[in-house]
Design a protein around this motif. Structure first.
Motif, PDB file in Angstrom:
ATOM      1  N   LEU B 261       0.849  -1.195   0.000  1.00  0.00           N
ATOM      2  CA  LEU B 261       0.000   0.000   0.000  1.00  0.00           C
ATOM      3  C   LEU B 261       0.880   1.239   0.000  1.00  0.00           C
ATOM      4  O   LEU B 261       1.796   1.370   0.817  1.00  0.00           O
ATOM      5  CB  LEU B 261      -0.900   0.025   1.243  1.00  0.00           C
ATOM      6  N   ASN B 262       0.617   2.124  -0.947  1.00  0.00           N
ATOM      7  CA  ASN B 262       1.375   3.366  -1.040  1.00  0.00           C
ATOM      8  C   ASN B 262       0.390   4.527  -1.094  1.00  0.00           C
ATOM      9  O   ASN B 262      -0.410   4.626  -2.024  1.00  0.00           O
ATOM     10  CB  ASN B 262       2.258   3.328  -2.296  1.00  0.00           C
ATOM     11  N   VAL B 263       0.419   5.367  -0.073  1.00  0.00           N
ATOM     12  CA  VAL B 263      -0.480   6.519  -0.018  1.00  0.00           C
ATOM     13  C   VAL B 263       0.357   7.781  -0.062  1.00  0.00           C
ATOM     14  O   VAL B 263       1.312   7.938   0.720  1.00  0.00           O
ATOM     15  CB  VAL B 263      -1.329   6.500   1.276  1.00  0.00           C
ATOM     16  N   VAL B 276      -9.879  17.021   6.504  1.00  0.00           N
ATOM     17  CA  VAL B 276      -9.816  16.011   7.556  1.00  0.00           C
ATOM     18  C   VAL B 276      -8.643  15.069   7.310  1.00  0.00           C
ATOM     19  O   VAL B 276      -8.119  14.463   8.235  1.00  0.00           O
ATOM     20  CB  VAL B 276     -11.131  15.223   7.674  1.00  0.00           C
ATOM     21  N   LEU B 277      -8.255  14.932   6.043  1.00  0.00           N
ATOM     22  CA  LEU B 277      -6.986  14.303   5.707  1.00  0.00           C
ATOM     23  C   LEU B 277      -6.163  15.408   5.064  1.00  0.00           C
ATOM     24  O   LEU B 277      -6.608  16.037   4.114  1.00  0.00           O
ATOM     25  CB  LEU B 277      -7.165  13.137   4.728  1.00  0.00           C
ATOM     26  N   ASN B 278      -4.990  15.645   5.598  1.00  0.00           N
ATOM     27  CA  ASN B 278      -4.286  16.873   5.225  1.00  0.00           C
ATOM     28  C   ASN B 278      -2.888  16.539   4.717  1.00  0.00           C
ATOM     29  O   ASN B 278      -1.896  16.816   5.370  1.00  0.00           O
ATOM     30  CB  ASN B 278      -4.241  17.779   6.458  1.00  0.00           C
ATOM     31  N   GLY B 279      -2.824  15.904   3.555  1.00  0.00           N
ATOM     32  CA  GLY B 279      -1.525  15.566   3.000  1.00  0.00           C
ATOM     33  C   GLY B 279      -0.908  14.369   3.692  1.00  0.00           C
ATOM     34  O   GLY B 279       0.231  14.413   4.161  1.00  0.00           O
ATOM     35  N   LEU B 280      -1.689  13.273   3.745  1.00  0.00           N
ATOM     36  CA  LEU B 280      -1.239  12.107   4.493  1.00  0.00           C
ATOM     37  C   LEU B 280      -0.401  11.175   3.615  1.00  0.00           C
ATOM     38  O   LEU B 280      -0.760  10.882   2.482  1.00  0.00           O
ATOM     39  CB  LEU B 280      -2.467  11.373   5.029  1.00  0.00           C
ATOM     40  N   ASP B 281       0.748  10.744   4.137  1.00  0.00           N
ATOM     41  CA  ASP B 281       1.624   9.787   3.456  1.00  0.00           C
ATOM     42  C   ASP B 281       1.715   8.522   4.295  1.00  0.00           C
ATOM     43  O   ASP B 281       1.803   8.597   5.517  1.00  0.00           O
ATOM     44  CB  ASP B 281       3.037  10.359   3.293  1.00  0.00           C
ATOM     45  N   LEU B 282       1.788   7.381   3.585  1.00  0.00           N
ATOM     46  CA  LEU B 282       1.758   6.118   4.310  1.00  0.00           C
ATOM     47  C   LEU B 282       2.228   4.997   3.388  1.00  0.00           C
ATOM     48  O   LEU B 282       1.880   4.979   2.215  1.00  0.00           O
ATOM     49  CB  LEU B 282       0.295   5.852   4.704  1.00  0.00           C
ATOM     50  N   LYS B 456       1.194 -11.061   4.013  1.00  0.00           N
ATOM     51  CA  LYS B 456       0.237 -10.010   3.694  1.00  0.00           C
ATOM     52  C   LYS B 456       0.664  -8.704   4.351  1.00  0.00           C
ATOM     53  O   LYS B 456       1.364  -8.718   5.362  1.00  0.00           O
ATOM     54  CB  LYS B 456      -1.156 -10.378   4.226  1.00  0.00           C
ATOM     55  N   ALA B 457       0.201  -7.614   3.779  1.00  0.00           N
ATOM     56  CA  ALA B 457       0.379  -6.326   4.434  1.00  0.00           C
ATOM     57  C   ALA B 457      -0.846  -6.093   5.318  1.00  0.00           C
ATOM     58  O   ALA B 457      -1.968  -6.332   4.895  1.00  0.00           O
ATOM     59  CB  ALA B 457       0.484  -5.222   3.395  1.00  0.00           C
ATOM     60  N   VAL B 458      -0.623  -5.674   6.561  1.00  0.00           N
ATOM     61  CA  VAL B 458      -1.740  -5.451   7.476  1.00  0.00           C
ATOM     62  C   VAL B 458      -1.700  -4.020   7.988  1.00  0.00           C
ATOM     63  O   VAL B 458      -0.664  -3.557   8.467  1.00  0.00           O
ATOM     64  CB  VAL B 458      -1.696  -6.439   8.669  1.00  0.00           C
ATOM     65  N   LEU B 459      -2.815  -3.343   7.846  1.00  0.00           N
ATOM     66  CA  LEU B 459      -2.941  -1.987   8.379  1.00  0.00           C
ATOM     67  C   LEU B 459      -3.919  -2.051   9.543  1.00  0.00           C
ATOM     68  O   LEU B 459      -5.084  -2.382   9.372  1.00  0.00           O
ATOM     69  CB  LEU B 459      -3.460  -1.037   7.298  1.00  0.00           C
ATOM     70  N   GLN B 482      -2.759  13.985   9.461  1.00  0.00           N
ATOM     71  CA  GLN B 482      -1.410  13.745   8.956  1.00  0.00           C
ATOM     72  C   GLN B 482      -0.735  12.675   9.795  1.00  0.00           C
ATOM     73  O   GLN B 482      -1.057  12.503  10.961  1.00  0.00           O
ATOM     74  CB  GLN B 482      -0.566  15.031   9.063  1.00  0.00           C
ATOM     75  N   ILE B 483       0.241  12.001   9.171  1.00  0.00           N
ATOM     76  CA  ILE B 483       1.089  11.128   9.968  1.00  0.00           C
ATOM     77  C   ILE B 483       2.198  12.007  10.536  1.00  0.00           C
ATOM     78  O   ILE B 483       2.992  12.591   9.794  1.00  0.00           O
ATOM     79  CB  ILE B 483       1.691  10.001   9.098  1.00  0.00           C
TER      80      ILE B 483
END
Lengths: 359, 511
Positions: B261-263, B276-282, B456-459, B482-483
């Motif tokens: 997952l690439n955000v 409410v989401l303000n430039g979130l990277d993950l 698996k990738a788990v969030l 944001q993270i």
């Protein structure tokens, strides 16, 4: 066989049955207050319906459109929608069938009738589809739109009949061509000229279709999921909006077919309505009494039709105004909606049974 | 009254439902001024027992005594008359009404029989609120006040009706840690003022903190009644589940592989136009569990909705295995290899009026073998349901049982079974253990780790810090969309995470 039994399990049948009995009792009490003889009234009601073949056939004729509008309301309800517009869908279905029955020429006998039936069903479906579309895309409440479309449908139909299909000097359309008729001559002969038609057969098939579609098909599964929990349906990847439109469309087809049968099988023309015929509204009551189940609706439409048709005989035989029957029907619906009362009536029986079990 | 007489005594209560004995000759004594905890797994019979005490059910056998006198409680009104009040898990409040209107509902004080004497009620509620330190504004509207405050309104409702015995049904399930602290204070105050409390819960921490006595119920039977001061969480958990439970999640160090997952720079605005989401990277990689820690309302729900396609974002990128799924439909995302254990299992996870077998194919019904030429293949669906129910030990009377009839833990197990069985590349688990008991929590967390071990990738998104620290391989802290930092669980603790969650950046946090 086991499954069929499950549908008619004691508990799901008990409430409507008790409600019907209570409704008849309420009617009897009102007749007593009014100074009429309820036993004579009810016996003349039932002797009208079952007394001779003609009236029995006509009762079946009365029941048929009620099955269709009942199915229409119940189908939408299973998908979480309240279709109050069966009335309008029924009327536009009539008009479309009338128009095809009169204007389309040169088709052979069975094919013409089929085309006219399809036209009626489609017209009803599209009429209801408008409601579904506005609900899905614009979020407008389906009850309000479908109520308004009832009147729009009524006056649109009157306009079409008056301007395009009118029989000169009459308040009705010309007769449809014989090729479009779905009357069953030999059956009518058997029932002393009662107006019997293929629509009744299709109505029963429609109930079977309803059952199979709703509980056996993939599409029906989606409709029920949307009806029970739209959020979960969306989460599961279903297209909630298109399902709303589909549900309304199919619901409208049922009502539209009901209208088409009435023209093609019974009257063979369409009258200019001075007021709403009410079959669609009665469908709401039929669906309620039938617990929104197609097979329940067959039974409740039969009851509804019997009471309505028999009420005429009641006023002959016992001098009771036929409107009393509407009170009975209203009371039945009341008892079904207020199930607590029914349970309260049944409570002593349940307790007795429990005690027997202990012993 | 003799001080030794229990205020409520249940004697040999038995309640049977078709196919199950919910309560099997349960006896329990509640003394004046005591907090008596009722501990048990989901479906152990705690709620049934309390519904009997509150008059919603009738016991098949056994009797109830209140203040030493045998009573028959055949309705909640009767229970209230006997001084028993219940604070339900799901509040029963009218949202647009004020606190006072809600409290007096059903027993409105009237002037001359018609006019509602609102002012007298306000005064009485104010007095009660002050007496027990509830700090409730009687004139506030319910939809304007916090969940914790709404719960205090429920408490006031019972006090206003003169309750001396209060039943709390899972009171902390919906509260934040701070609110839980406040509630504990209130409960202590209530018993200090002479009330008696029955606390239904499966959270051991709370029992240890606040209760005087604890009765453990398992499968409808009383296992033991203990003085809280003479026991410990491990003993309680063992008695509750029937086997020893480890609170520590067993797992090997993770071996993360490629990014699943690439955000990038995700922005989502609410109706008022506030991001409410303000430039979130993950990023989440295969074979690792990324835990998202944060205080409720910092964008977690919006992030989940964006990742699963339930709502659209304004800008940014979401990729699964390099494939763009930004603003795609839920089904497209699901077919791209994303499974989702939703935050709210009743709203999103299940159609409660569908049978278990229908629920097990909620996302796959349109595929073979469940869909055969437009018709549902009932035998294939039933087989699938049977297989999942057995494999994941979902306790249900049958596959035809409606999802509504199952306990919360079993509903959650069913959802997890369905989601894991889709064999996803990315598993999003949102509050997966909310409202579950120790046994079920252990099961869920094990499943998450097992998925990780399968590559698996788990969030994992959770408000429970313990869970985040125990289960995650990496922890990202979300704050105002944001993270704001990333830590490894072995290098951090509650305090540091707490500070980051409150918005103060920690220097040591590596990105």
């Amino acid at each position: 066989m086991n499954k069929l039994f499950k549908i008619f399990t004691v508990n799901s049948l008990l409430t409507p049955l008790v409600s019907i009995v209570l409704g008849l009792i309420v009617g009897a009490i009102i007749m007593l207050i009014g100074g009429y003889d309820p036993i004579l009234a009810y016996s003349s009601l039932f002797s009208t319906v079952f007394g001779n073949l003609y009236d029995f056939g006509e009762t079946i004729r009365e029941i048929t459109p009620l099955i269709m509008t009942g199915l229409a309301v119940a189908f939408a309800f299973r998908a979480g929608l309240f279709n109050i517009g069966a009335e309008g869908q029924y009327i536009v279905g009539m008009t479309a069938a009338t128009a095809v029955g009169i204007k389309l020429t040169g088709l052979p006998i069975v094919l013409h009738a089929i085309v006219a039936i399809i036209a009626g069903g489609l017209a009803g479906g599209i009429w209801a589809g408008i409601t579904g579309y506005l609900k899905a895309k614009r979020g407008v409440n389906e009850v309000i739109i479908s109520i308004m479309l009832n009147w729009t449908g009524l006056y649109l139909s009157n306009y079409i009949v008056r301007n395009f299909l009118l029989l000169k000097g009459q308040q009705r359309s010309e007769d449809i061509q014989d090729t479009a008729s779905i009357s069953i001559g030999w059956l009518s002969d058997m029932f002393s000229d009662a107006r019997m038609h293929w629509g009744t057969v299709i109505a029963i098939l429609a109930a079977v279709f309803f059952y199979v579609f709703m509980w056996k098909s993939k599409q029906g599964y989606e409709l029920r999921a949307v009806g029970h929990n739209g959020d979960a349906a969306k989460y599961a990847g279903m297209n909630v909006k298109s399902n709303i439109v589909k549900a309304m469309f199919i619901s409208g087809i049922f009502a539209g077919l009901g209208g088409a049968f009435q023209v093609l099988g019974v009257f063979h023309y369409q009258a200019i309505f001075t007021g709403s015929p009410g079959v669609g509204f009665d469908g709401i009551a039929v669906a309620l009494i039938g617990m929104n189940h197609p097979f329940g609706i067959l039974l409740s439409a039969a009851l509804f039709g019997t009471l309505t048709y028999g009420s005429a005989g009641m006023s002959f035989g016992a001098d009771v105004p036929p409107e009393i029957i509407r009170i009975v029907i209203g009371a039945i619906i009341f008892f079904i909606a207020a199930q607590g009362i029914v349970r309260w009536v049944l409570k002593p029986f349940y307790l007795k049974r429990k005690k027997e079990k202990v012993l | 009254m003799d001080a030794a007489t229990p205020v409520v005594e249940l004697k040999q209560i038995t309640k049977r439902f078709p196919g199950i004995v919910a309560n099997d000759s349960i006896s329990l004594k509640l003394h004046k001024g005591e907090i008596h905890a009722l501990l048990g797994e989901n479906g152990a019979g705690k709620s049934t027992l309390m519904n009997i005490v509150f008059g919603l059910y009738q016991p098949d056998e056994g009797s109830i005594e209140v203040n030493g006198k045998p009573v028959i409680i055949d309705s909640p009104n009767q229970a209230i008359e006997l001084g028993i009040g219940m604070v339900h898990q799901h509040f029963k409040l009218v949202q647009p009404f004020t606190v006072t209107e809600n409290i007096v509902l059903g027993m409105e004080p009237k002037i001359a029989g018609v006019h509602l004497n609102y002012r007298a009620s306000v005064a009485k509620i104010k007095a009660l609120s002050d007496q027990y330190g509830l700090r409730v504004n009687p004139n506030a509207k319910i939809h304007d006040i916090s969940v914790g405050m709404q719960q205090r309104v429920e408490i006031l409702k019972t006090l206003y009706r003169g309750a001396d015995i209060l039943i709390f049904d899972e009171p902390t399930a919906v509260l934040t840690p701070q609110e839980i602290g406040e509630l504990m204070g209130i409960m202590k105050r209530l018993v200090a003022e002479g009330k008696s409390i029955i606390l239904i819960t499966h959270k051991l921490k709370e029992i240890m903190q606040i209760s005087d006595t604890v009765t453990i119920i398992r499968r409808g039977k009383v296992i033991d009644t203990l003085k809280t001061s003479l026991t410990n969480p491990n003993e309680l958990a063992e008695k509750m589940v029937g086997r020893s439970v480890s609170f520590k999640v067993d797992k090997q160090p993770s071996v993360p592989k490629q990014t699943v997952l690439n955000v990038k720079n995700l922005v989502s605005k609410n109706k008022e136009g506030i991001p409410v989401l303000n430039g979130l990277d993950l990023q989440v990689r295969a074979g690792e569990i990324l835990g998202i820690a944060g205080v409720d309302g910092n964008g977690q729900s919006e992030l989940i909705e964006a990742l699963t396609g339930l709502s659209k974002v304004d800008s940014g990128l979401i990729e699964i295995n390099g494939k763009d799924i930004t603003n795609k439909a839920p089904r497209f995302i699901s077919e791209s290899g994303v499974s989702h254990i939703p935050e709210d299992r009743h709203k999103h996870g299940l159609v409660l009026d569908f049978s278990m077998s229908e629920n097990m194919v909620l996302e796959t019904y349109y595929k073979a073998p469940y869909n055969k030429g437009g018709f549902l293949n009932k035998s294939a669906i039933d087989d699938q349901a049977k297989r999942l129910i057995e494999q994941f030990d979902v306790r249900t009377p049958s596959i035809e049982t409606k999802a509504r009839a199952l306990s919360g833990g079993n509903q959650q197990k069913a959802i997890i079974a369905r989601e894991i069985d889709k064999d996803p590349d990315l598993l999003i688990a949102a509050q997966p253990t909310r409202g579950l008991d120790v046994g079920a929590i252990e099961f869920v967390q094990k499943q998450l780790v097992a998925q990780r071990d399968k590559g698996k990738a788990v969030l994992l998104i959770s408000f429970e810090l313990d869970e985040i620290i125990n289960v995650s391989d990496r922890i990202a802290v979300i704050y105002e969309g944001q993270i704001v930092g990333e830590v490894r669980p072995e290098d951090t603790n509650d305090q540091e995470l707490g500070l980051m969650m409150a918005g103060s950046k920690v220097a040591g946090g590596k990105a």
